[in-house]
Design a protein around this motif. Sequence first.
Motif, PDB file in Angstrom:
ATOM      1  N   ASN A 106       0.823  -1.201   0.000  1.00 15.43           N
ATOM      2  CA  ASN A 106       0.000   0.000   0.000  1.00 15.43           C
ATOM      3  C   ASN A 106       0.861   1.256   0.000  1.00 15.43           C
ATOM      4  OD1 ASN A 106      -2.688  -0.906  -0.017  1.00 15.43           O
ATOM      5  ND2 ASN A 106      -2.549  -1.479   2.134  1.00 15.43           N
ATOM      6  N   LEU A 107       0.429   2.250  -0.745  1.00 16.45           N
ATOM      7  CA  LEU A 107       1.136   3.516  -0.822  1.00 16.45           C
ATOM      8  C   LEU A 107       0.933   4.320   0.462  1.00 16.45           C
ATOM      9  CD1 LEU A 107       2.742   5.362  -2.786  1.00 16.45           C
ATOM     10  CD2 LEU A 107       0.557   6.359  -3.440  1.00 16.45           C
ATOM     11  N   ILE A 108       2.043   4.731   1.090  1.00 15.97           N
ATOM     12  CA  ILE A 108       2.013   5.596   2.268  1.00 15.97           C
ATOM     13  C   ILE A 108       2.745   6.880   1.891  1.00 15.97           C
ATOM     14  CG2 ILE A 108       2.744   5.871   4.667  1.00 15.97           C
ATOM     15  CD1 ILE A 108       2.616   2.855   4.960  1.00 15.97           C
ATOM     16  N   PRO A 109       2.084   8.043   1.919  1.00 12.57           N
ATOM     17  CA  PRO A 109       2.700   9.286   1.428  1.00 12.57           C
ATOM     18  C   PRO A 109       4.080   9.575   2.005  1.00 12.57           C
ATOM     19  CG  PRO A 109       0.370   9.628   1.840  1.00 12.57           C
ATOM     20  CD  PRO A 109       0.685   8.253   2.344  1.00 12.57           C
ATOM     21  N   GLY A 110       4.275   9.355   3.305  1.00 12.99           N
ATOM     22  CA  GLY A 110       5.562   9.663   3.913  1.00 12.99           C
ATOM     23  C   GLY A 110       6.695   8.768   3.461  1.00 12.99           C
ATOM     24  N   PHE A 111       6.356   7.629   2.847  1.00  9.18           N
ATOM     25  CA  PHE A 111       7.378   6.707   2.356  1.00  9.18           C
ATOM     26  C   PHE A 111       7.834   7.055   0.942  1.00  9.18           C
ATOM     27  CE2 PHE A 111       7.615   2.683   5.010  1.00  9.18           C
ATOM     28  CZ  PHE A 111       7.095   3.280   6.149  1.00  9.18           C
ATOM     29  N   VAL A 112       7.071   7.878   0.228  1.00 12.73           N
ATOM     30  CA  VAL A 112       7.414   8.220  -1.152  1.00 12.73           C
ATOM     31  C   VAL A 112       8.785   8.896  -1.179  1.00 12.73           C
ATOM     32  CG1 VAL A 112       6.783   9.621  -3.153  1.00 12.73           C
ATOM     33  CG2 VAL A 112       5.011   8.421  -1.857  1.00 12.73           C
ATOM     34  N   GLY A 113       9.673   8.403  -2.033  1.00 14.24           N
ATOM     35  CA  GLY A 113      11.046   8.891  -2.080  1.00 14.24           C
ATOM     36  C   GLY A 113      11.985   8.089  -1.209  1.00 14.24           C
ATOM     37  N   GLY A 114      11.443   7.131  -0.447  1.00 13.59           N
ATOM     38  CA  GLY A 114      12.260   6.294   0.417  1.00 13.59           C
ATOM     39  C   GLY A 114      12.895   5.141  -0.338  1.00 13.59           C
ATOM     40  N   ALA A 115      13.378   4.153   0.412  1.00 13.64           N
ATOM     41  CA  ALA A 115      14.166   3.072  -0.182  1.00 13.64           C
ATOM     42  C   ALA A 115      13.415   1.751  -0.207  1.00 13.64           C
ATOM     43  CB  ALA A 115      15.470   2.897   0.589  1.00 13.64           C
ATOM     44  N   LEU A 116      13.528   1.059  -1.320  1.00 15.43           N
ATOM     45  CA  LEU A 116      13.104  -0.332  -1.412  1.00 15.43           C
ATOM     46  C   LEU A 116      14.338  -1.182  -1.142  1.00 15.43           C
ATOM     47  CD1 LEU A 116      10.626  -2.172  -2.299  1.00 15.43           C
ATOM     48  CD2 LEU A 116      11.846  -2.394  -4.477  1.00 15.43           C
ATOM     49  N   THR A 117      14.266  -2.074  -0.167  1.00 16.80           N
ATOM     50  CA  THR A 117      15.415  -2.905   0.188  1.00 16.80           C
ATOM     51  C   THR A 117      15.033  -4.374   0.177  1.00 16.80           C
ATOM     52  OG1 THR A 117      14.920  -2.716   2.564  1.00 16.80           O
ATOM     53  CG2 THR A 117      16.440  -1.096   1.619  1.00 16.80           C
ATOM     54  N   ASP A 118      16.074  -5.224   0.089  1.00 14.26           N
ATOM     55  CA  ASP A 118      15.830  -6.657   0.155  1.00 14.26           C
ATOM     56  C   ASP A 118      15.909  -7.127   1.604  1.00 14.26           C
ATOM     57  OD1 ASP A 118      18.533  -6.791   0.812  1.00 14.26           O
ATOM     58  OD2 ASP A 118      19.156  -7.454  -1.187  1.00 14.26           O
ATOM     59  N   HIS A 119      15.868  -8.430   1.795  1.00  9.53           N
ATOM     60  CA  HIS A 119      15.823  -8.988   3.148  1.00  9.53           C
ATOM     61  C   HIS A 119      17.088  -8.672   3.941  1.00  9.53           C
ATOM     62  CE1 HIS A 119      15.499 -12.054   6.346  1.00  9.53           C
ATOM     63  NE2 HIS A 119      14.198 -11.936   6.149  1.00  9.53           N
ATOM     64  N   GLY A 122      18.745  -5.805   3.722  1.00 12.39           N
ATOM     65  CA  GLY A 122      18.896  -4.365   3.869  1.00 12.39           C
ATOM     66  C   GLY A 122      19.603  -3.695   2.715  1.00 12.39           C
ATOM     67  N   ASN A 123      19.852  -4.423   1.623  1.00  9.75           N
ATOM     68  CA  ASN A 123      20.503  -3.831   0.454  1.00  9.75           C
ATOM     69  C   ASN A 123      19.494  -3.038  -0.377  1.00  9.75           C
ATOM     70  OD1 ASN A 123      23.109  -5.032   0.945  1.00  9.75           O
ATOM     71  ND2 ASN A 123      22.243  -6.974   0.245  1.00  9.75           N
ATOM     72  N   PHE A 124      19.951  -1.939  -0.924  1.00 12.89           N
ATOM     73  CA  PHE A 124      19.112  -0.997  -1.655  1.00 12.89           C
ATOM     74  C   PHE A 124      18.735  -1.549  -3.026  1.00 12.89           C
ATOM     75  CE2 PHE A 124      19.331   2.863  -4.513  1.00 12.89           C
ATOM     76  CZ  PHE A 124      18.065   3.323  -4.214  1.00 12.89           C
ATOM     77  N   CYS A 125      17.431  -1.597  -3.309  1.00 13.94           N
ATOM     78  CA  CYS A 125      16.937  -2.113  -4.593  1.00 13.94           C
ATOM     79  C   CYS A 125      16.283  -1.043  -5.460  1.00 13.94           C
ATOM     80  CB  CYS A 125      15.927  -3.238  -4.370  1.00 13.94           C
ATOM     81  SG  CYS A 125      16.604  -4.688  -3.544  1.00 13.94           S
ATOM     82  N   GLY A 126      15.892   0.096  -4.873  1.00 11.71           N
ATOM     83  CA  GLY A 126      15.254   1.116  -5.693  1.00 11.71           C
ATOM     84  C   GLY A 126      14.672   2.252  -4.876  1.00 11.71           C
ATOM     85  N   ILE A 127      14.254   3.317  -5.582  1.00 10.41           N
ATOM     86  CA  ILE A 127      13.626   4.485  -4.976  1.00 10.41           C
ATOM     87  C   ILE A 127      12.112   4.347  -5.098  1.00 10.41           C
ATOM     88  CG2 ILE A 127      13.314   6.987  -5.140  1.00 10.41           C
ATOM     89  CD1 ILE A 127      15.994   6.312  -4.084  1.00 10.41           C
ATOM     90  N   SER A 144      14.670   1.163 -10.155  1.00  3.06           N
ATOM     91  CA  SER A 144      15.727   0.264  -9.694  1.00  3.06           C
ATOM     92  C   SER A 144      17.022   0.974  -9.334  1.00  3.06           C
ATOM     93  CB  SER A 144      16.016  -0.799 -10.760  1.00  3.06           C
ATOM     94  OG  SER A 144      16.737  -0.230 -11.838  1.00  3.06           O
ATOM     95  N   GLN A 145      17.829   0.279  -8.548  1.00  2.00           N
ATOM     96  CA  GLN A 145      19.105   0.806  -8.076  1.00  2.00           C
ATOM     97  C   GLN A 145      20.073   1.091  -9.212  1.00  2.00           C
ATOM     98  OE1 GLN A 145      18.083  -2.304  -8.012  1.00  2.00           O
ATOM     99  NE2 GLN A 145      19.710  -3.818  -7.714  1.00  2.00           N
ATOM    100  N   TRP A 146      19.848   0.521 -10.385  1.00  3.48           N
ATOM    101  CA  TRP A 146      20.763   0.733 -11.507  1.00  3.48           C
ATOM    102  C   TRP A 146      20.715   2.172 -11.988  1.00  3.48           C
ATOM    103  CZ3 TRP A 146      23.729  -3.164 -11.139  1.00  3.48           C
ATOM    104  CH2 TRP A 146      23.218  -4.397 -10.739  1.00  3.48           C
ATOM    105  N   TYR A 147      19.595   2.833 -11.764  1.00  4.88           N
ATOM    106  CA  TYR A 147      19.511   4.262 -12.083  1.00  4.88           C
ATOM    107  C   TYR A 147      20.536   5.041 -11.267  1.00  4.88           C
ATOM    108  CZ  TYR A 147      17.572   8.996 -12.288  1.00  4.88           C
ATOM    109  OH  TYR A 147      17.415  10.353 -12.444  1.00  4.88           O
ATOM    110  N   VAL A 148      20.597   4.761  -9.972  1.00  2.00           N
ATOM    111  CA  VAL A 148      21.518   5.467  -9.083  1.00  2.00           C
ATOM    112  C   VAL A 148      22.962   5.194  -9.485  1.00  2.00           C
ATOM    113  CG1 VAL A 148      22.242   5.773  -6.693  1.00  2.00           C
ATOM    114  CG2 VAL A 148      19.846   5.296  -7.225  1.00  2.00           C
TER     115      VAL A 148
END
Length: 406
Positions: free
Chosen positions: A201-214, A216-221, A238-242
């Motif tokens: 579910n979309l939570i406004p305060g999380f927008v711009g935060g990090a998607l991580t795997d189990h 804690g590695n960064f997977c995307g914005i 995806s993290q490849w953009y960064v």
Amino acid sequence: MRFVFETLRSASWLRLQPGNTIASTILIICALTLGGCIDIGSNNNSTISGASPTPASTPVSSTTDRSVRSSVLPIRDRDDPGQLLGSAVIISEDGFLLTSIDVIDSSMEVLLPDGQTHRPALVSTDQSLGLAMLKIPETDLVKIEPSTERPSDGTEVFANGYDGAPDEPGRINGSIAGTTQPEENGDYRVRGTQIYDTDMNLIPGFVGGALTDHDGNFCGILVNDSSPNGDATFQAVSQWYVIAWMEDRERRMSDLREQTETWETTNLPGEWMISHPEDWGTAVQSDSEDRYRAELAPADPDVPLQLAISVEENDFGTDPDAFADDVFSGRDSARIWSISEIEGRALVRATMSQEGALVDVAYLLDEEFLIAISLTSGYQPDADHAQVDQARALFETVVQSLESSQ
């Protein structure tokens, strides 16, 4: 669906006949099943055909991964500190952040774990992917570590951001629901980039935060679902953009540093020297032992850049924080980019908007002289990010060419 309605009309006589309740119910169910509106599976769960899947609604829990806690920052409204605008992810130790374009606001400020706040400079935006790059004047930040793997469909992932209290990051868990590939547009950032769909579910305060795997590695914005039928779930670029953005920035700087060997060097008052592109036209307005001013512009009139260099007596002192307060506190569009040093002298760099133009400025606080360097650009961060990146790399290279001849 037409078949369903016709079948129901033909069965309406059953409702008029006493004792035919069971028969009518069976016939209606059969009609709905044949019409594709009810899917009867072995698990006895029925879903309406064509409806969007319900997003996962996992409660927000405390983020326990230390690196994530240090690398995901809240962005709030400076005029209303209780209003959370979203989150941002630290992608370099020297203050570069990545966030969603939906978070950008003229009154935004970034809150650090130690309680410090900064009004971030907008570096550039990518409208096609819904991302924005920010810069704050910090040098010892903990950057997030990108994952080396692409999460596959069904992989458990975590959304990390802020919900309510800006001093405590949280996370929700879900899974990758699919991936999409942005359209190729010649942009280095888009090539190879994937957008991950999630079931969270979309939570406004999380927008711009990090998607991580189990781990804690960064997977995307985390960004809003931008599809025409967006169902209020998170997507993640995806993290490849960064990785591509940072690699391109380093490449630009490396190429320009190599070019400085052929640049023209100018002697300034106070036994300082500075280099600039040799093919830029120079208009010197004043040149003496204690004062200097010159304006430089590319030979190509279609390149909207103008470089200015000035030297005068330093009446501000050598404290960079006091200088920044004196010079920029009254400029609403001014943002401090960085505070650093060149040969032991404080260097204050900032960016601002002036009459619709983007202006990058840097001040070297020598004990005797104040050296000011500015680059005025007709490019805009929200439209010409590639040109803005190149112009800022050029400006940084010119500033770093400052050296004392003593």
